[in-house]
Design an enzyme around this catalytic site. Structure first.
Site, PDB file in Angstrom:
ATOM      1  N   SER A  33       0.821  -1.223   0.000  1.00  0.00           N
ATOM      2  CA  SER A  33       0.000   0.000   0.000  1.00  0.00           C
ATOM      3  C   SER A  33       0.850   1.266   0.000  1.00  0.00           C
ATOM      4  O   SER A  33       0.301   2.363   0.044  1.00  0.00           O
ATOM      5  CB  SER A  33      -0.930  -0.003   1.213  1.00  0.00           C
ATOM      6  OG  SER A  33      -0.191  -0.238   2.397  1.00  0.00           O
ATOM      7  N   ASN A  72      -2.070  -2.656  12.935  1.00  0.00           N
ATOM      8  CA  ASN A  72      -3.533  -2.477  12.927  1.00  0.00           C
ATOM      9  C   ASN A  72      -3.950  -1.215  13.679  1.00  0.00           C
ATOM     10  O   ASN A  72      -4.831  -0.481  13.246  1.00  0.00           O
ATOM     11  CB  ASN A  72      -4.227  -3.697  13.536  1.00  0.00           C
ATOM     12  CG  ASN A  72      -3.912  -4.962  12.768  1.00  0.00           C
ATOM     13  OD1 ASN A  72      -3.298  -4.903  11.704  1.00  0.00           O
ATOM     14  ND2 ASN A  72      -4.331  -6.105  13.297  1.00  0.00           N
ATOM     15  N   HIS A 129     -40.691  23.313  -9.637  1.00  0.00           N
ATOM     16  CA  HIS A 129     -40.881  22.482 -10.833  1.00  0.00           C
ATOM     17  C   HIS A 129     -40.191  23.098 -12.055  1.00  0.00           C
ATOM     18  O   HIS A 129     -40.598  22.851 -13.186  1.00  0.00           O
ATOM     19  CB  HIS A 129     -42.363  22.263 -11.152  1.00  0.00           C
ATOM     20  CG  HIS A 129     -43.186  21.849  -9.983  1.00  0.00           C
ATOM     21  ND1 HIS A 129     -43.466  20.538  -9.686  1.00  0.00           N
ATOM     22  CD2 HIS A 129     -43.760  22.589  -9.005  1.00  0.00           C
ATOM     23  CE1 HIS A 129     -44.199  20.480  -8.581  1.00  0.00           C
ATOM     24  NE2 HIS A 129     -44.385  21.715  -8.140  1.00  0.00           N
ATOM     25  N   LYS A 162     -18.256  29.553 -29.092  1.00  0.00           N
ATOM     26  CA  LYS A 162     -18.628  28.933 -27.823  1.00  0.00           C
ATOM     27  C   LYS A 162     -17.822  29.431 -26.615  1.00  0.00           C
ATOM     28  O   LYS A 162     -16.635  29.670 -26.694  1.00  0.00           O
ATOM     29  CB  LYS A 162     -18.443  27.407 -27.909  1.00  0.00           C
ATOM     30  CG  LYS A 162     -19.418  26.680 -28.797  1.00  0.00           C
ATOM     31  CD  LYS A 162     -20.862  26.803 -28.360  1.00  0.00           C
ATOM     32  CE  LYS A 162     -21.203  26.031 -27.113  1.00  0.00           C
ATOM     33  NZ  LYS A 162     -21.133  24.572 -27.285  1.00  0.00           N
ATOM     34  N   ASN A 188     -17.855  27.708 -22.871  1.00  0.00           N
ATOM     35  CA  ASN A 188     -18.474  26.585 -22.158  1.00  0.00           C
ATOM     36  C   ASN A 188     -18.184  26.612 -20.659  1.00  0.00           C
ATOM     37  O   ASN A 188     -17.087  26.985 -20.245  1.00  0.00           O
ATOM     38  CB  ASN A 188     -17.974  25.258 -22.744  1.00  0.00           C
ATOM     39  CG  ASN A 188     -18.442  25.075 -24.175  1.00  0.00           C
ATOM     40  OD1 ASN A 188     -19.522  25.530 -24.549  1.00  0.00           O
ATOM     41  ND2 ASN A 188     -17.623  24.433 -24.988  1.00  0.00           N
ATOM     42  N   GLU A 195     -19.336  22.180 -15.027  1.00  0.00           N
ATOM     43  CA  GLU A 195     -19.630  20.810 -15.463  1.00  0.00           C
ATOM     44  C   GLU A 195     -18.744  19.802 -14.745  1.00  0.00           C
ATOM     45  O   GLU A 195     -19.202  18.729 -14.328  1.00  0.00           O
ATOM     46  CB  GLU A 195     -19.446  20.687 -16.976  1.00  0.00           C
ATOM     47  CG  GLU A 195     -20.504  21.461 -17.740  1.00  0.00           C
ATOM     48  CD  GLU A 195     -20.159  21.579 -19.221  1.00  0.00           C
ATOM     49  OE1 GLU A 195     -20.973  21.141 -20.036  1.00  0.00           O
ATOM     50  OE2 GLU A 195     -19.094  22.103 -19.550  1.00  0.00           O
ATOM     51  N   TYR A 212      -9.554  -6.390  12.547  1.00  0.00           N
ATOM     52  CA  TYR A 212      -8.824  -5.972  11.346  1.00  0.00           C
ATOM     53  C   TYR A 212      -8.890  -7.051  10.273  1.00  0.00           C
ATOM     54  O   TYR A 212      -8.717  -8.232  10.536  1.00  0.00           O
ATOM     55  CB  TYR A 212      -7.346  -5.672  11.659  1.00  0.00           C
ATOM     56  CG  TYR A 212      -6.596  -5.285  10.392  1.00  0.00           C
ATOM     57  CD1 TYR A 212      -6.663  -3.991   9.900  1.00  0.00           C
ATOM     58  CD2 TYR A 212      -5.905  -6.233   9.640  1.00  0.00           C
ATOM     59  CE1 TYR A 212      -6.045  -3.640   8.702  1.00  0.00           C
ATOM     60  CE2 TYR A 212      -5.276  -5.890   8.442  1.00  0.00           C
ATOM     61  CZ  TYR A 212      -5.357  -4.588   7.982  1.00  0.00           C
ATOM     62  OH  TYR A 212      -4.759  -4.241   6.799  1.00  0.00           O
TER      63      TYR A 212
HETATM   64  N1  ARG Z   1      -1.183  -1.473   5.076  1.00  0.00           N
HETATM   65  C1  ARG Z   1      -2.088  -2.021   6.042  1.00  0.00           C
HETATM   66  C2  ARG Z   1      -3.461  -1.321   5.890  1.00  0.00           C
HETATM   67  O1  ARG Z   1      -3.493  -0.290   5.322  1.00  0.00           O
HETATM   68  C3  ARG Z   1      -1.547  -1.788   7.412  1.00  0.00           C
HETATM   69  C4  ARG Z   1      -2.085  -2.764   8.421  1.00  0.00           C
HETATM   70  C5  ARG Z   1      -1.530  -4.109   8.149  1.00  0.00           C
HETATM   71  N2  ARG Z   1      -1.916  -5.034   9.152  1.00  0.00           N
HETATM   72  C6  ARG Z   1      -1.806  -6.359   8.978  1.00  0.00           C
HETATM   73  N3  ARG Z   1      -2.204  -7.115   9.947  1.00  0.00           N
HETATM   74  N4  ARG Z   1      -1.342  -6.877   7.871  1.00  0.00           N
HETATM   75  O2  ARG Z   1      -4.460  -1.790   6.314  1.00  0.00           O
END
Ligand code: ARG
Length: 467
Positions: free
Chosen positions: A22, A110, A156, A283, A285, A290, A317
């Protein structure tokens, strides 16, 4: 070093490993991760797990990471980090050696991610409230500039009754003030600190949870470790609040688009926020409007994605929760970028006041006022309504307005009509007739403007108090 490789005989599949990371998006949380890590380190030292020299070296290492991230974006291009938590640990160990590994004592990612996300949302809320205050200012200034200018109000999408333009603009003020209130409310509920919740059951070390909470500006620690690590209600609540902001902006944009069309011709689009056509030379716009309308879909989409992600999850979690981050970031960043643009558009727009006034005076928009004339003379409203309706019918046949009918013609419908009837029908009288709090009579609107200004000042002060 991985954060969890000990029990594995095999390394993870490399495609899977890359795919489950992530860091690409949670790097946004770095400052919060560093702040939460510092609070945790202080709690570890207070619990006797870190010596004071270890604490100092960890805190300095964390600060160094913050500095490096600030000066060099390339520092964040880390192809190995699994997530922001891993990134910090890796770099800390790189900077201060194995003492860096002590930081993770008694904590779990977590609780960290739950804490970082609360901090992220809190900052967004404070920024958004400040932005909304600016936007509200622009609307109220527009209302003040409009003075006693009138326009038709629609129901309306048919002309209904004349209103002051300022009254119309203040309708949007009410919506955005509600949005700001919703954000304040969301902030109150999220401002509790998950640190010390551990992986799910609470940390295994005697950490002072209250001290960590205060350290990070939270009101108190969260009350249940299972909930704290499995909960993303605050994310959903925040993005739902954002989807209301998006929805209001979208309604506003739609009305401006409509009013800027040649058919209405109430709104003159500011050139700085419009584009032309590559094909049709004439034009201009309303792209900003939008796109504003279009962005609302995306924000509502994010809120929906979040609700669906959470709905089937067992406690506590689950890695699915990682999927709550991108919709959150996308919605927050979308709205944060949008509001200042909308504010500047509002400052730049010009209204075609003549055209609006003209439109406010035709199409029988004084018919309710005409019926009220009869009501004030004792006629039951339903009958007055019927009789004025007949008058309108007559006008339609003659292609004229109510004030063009003669007293004789009117008396055919009700003998109580008299010469003084006509003075009830002009624009000023019709506006003045709606003389209740929340109505469009000029005195009432003046008070509403003053009241809105006070409420906006309060929103601004509160936003700055937290900044
Ligand atoms: N990158 C994880 C998330 O965003 C962090 C928590 C990971 N925890 C785990 N038990 N793998 O949720």
């Amino acid at each position: 070093m991985k954060m969890w490789s000990g029990r594995f005989r095999q390394p993870p599949d490399s495609d899977f490993e890359r795919w489950q990371r992530s860091f690409d998006f949670d790097r946004r949380l770095l400052t919060h991760e560093l702040a939460a890590s510092s609070a945790h380190a202080r709690a570890l030292a207070n619990a006797g797990i870190l010596s004071s020299s270890e604490l100092i070296s960890i805190l300095q290492g964390l600060e160094r990471i913050a500095e490096q991230a600030a000066v060099s974006p390339a520092f964040l291009e880390d192809s190995e980090a699994e997530d922001v938590h891993h990134f910090v640990e890796k770099n800390l160990v790189h900077l201060i050696g194995d003492t860096g590994y002590k930081l993770h004592s008694g904590r779990s990612r977590n609780e960290q991610i739950a804490t970082d996300l609360r901090l992220y949302v809190r900052v967004c809320i404070d920024q958004l409230r400040a932005e909304l205050a600016e936007c509200l200012d622009a609307l109220v200034e527009g209302a003040q500039r409009a003075g006693n200018a009138a326009m038709p109000a629609y129901t309306h999408l048919q002309r209904a009754e004349p209103v002051l333009m300022s009254h119309w603009l203040l309708a949007y003020v009410e919506m955005f003030i509600r949005d700001a209130d919703r954000l304040v409310d969301c902030r109150k509920r999220l401002n509790f600190c998950p640190l010390g919740s551990g992986a799910v059951a609470g940390t295994t070390l005697p950490l002072d949870r209250r001290a960590m909470a205060i350290d990070l500006g939270f009101d108190a620690p969260t009350l249940n470790s299972i909930d704290a690590t499995g909960d993303r209600d605050f994310v959903l609540e925040f993005v739902n609040a954002l989807s209301m902001v998006g929805l209001h902006l979208s309604r506003w944009a739609e009305e401006m688009i409509l009013f800027s069309s040649q058919e209405f011709d109430f709104v003159r689009l500011p050139e700085a926020y419009s584009t032309g056509s590559s094909a049709m030379p004439q034009k201009k716009n309303p792209d900003l409007l939008e796109l504003t309308r279009g962005k609302a879909a995306r924000i509502i989409g994010a809120a929906t994605a979040l609700a669906v992600t959470l709905k089937g999850l067992p406690l506590a979690y689950n890695k699915d929760l990682q999927e709550t981050q991108e919709p959150l970031f996308d919605a927050a960043e979308t709205v944060l970028a949008l509001i200042p643009l909308v504010t500047n558009w509002m400052k730049a727009v010009e209204f075609n006041l003549d055209r609006m006034r003209e439109a406010a005076q035709s199409g029988f928009m004084n018919a309710w006022a005409a019926a009220t004339y009869l009501v004030q003379r004792g006629v039951p409203f339903r009958l007055a309504h019927e009789q004025v309706g007949k008058a309108v019918q007559l006008c339609l046949e003659k292609s004229c307005e109510l004030q063009d009918l003669s007293v004789q013609e009117l008396r055919q419908l009700n003998p109580l009509f008299d010469e003084d009837f006509y003075s009830c029908l002009d624009l000023t009288s019709v506006l003045a007739l709606h003389d209740v709090p929340g109505g469009t009579a000029p005195g009432q609107v003046q008070r509403a403007v003053a009241d809105a200004k006070r409420r906006i000042e309060f929103i601004r002060e509160e936003a700055h108090a937290h900044a």
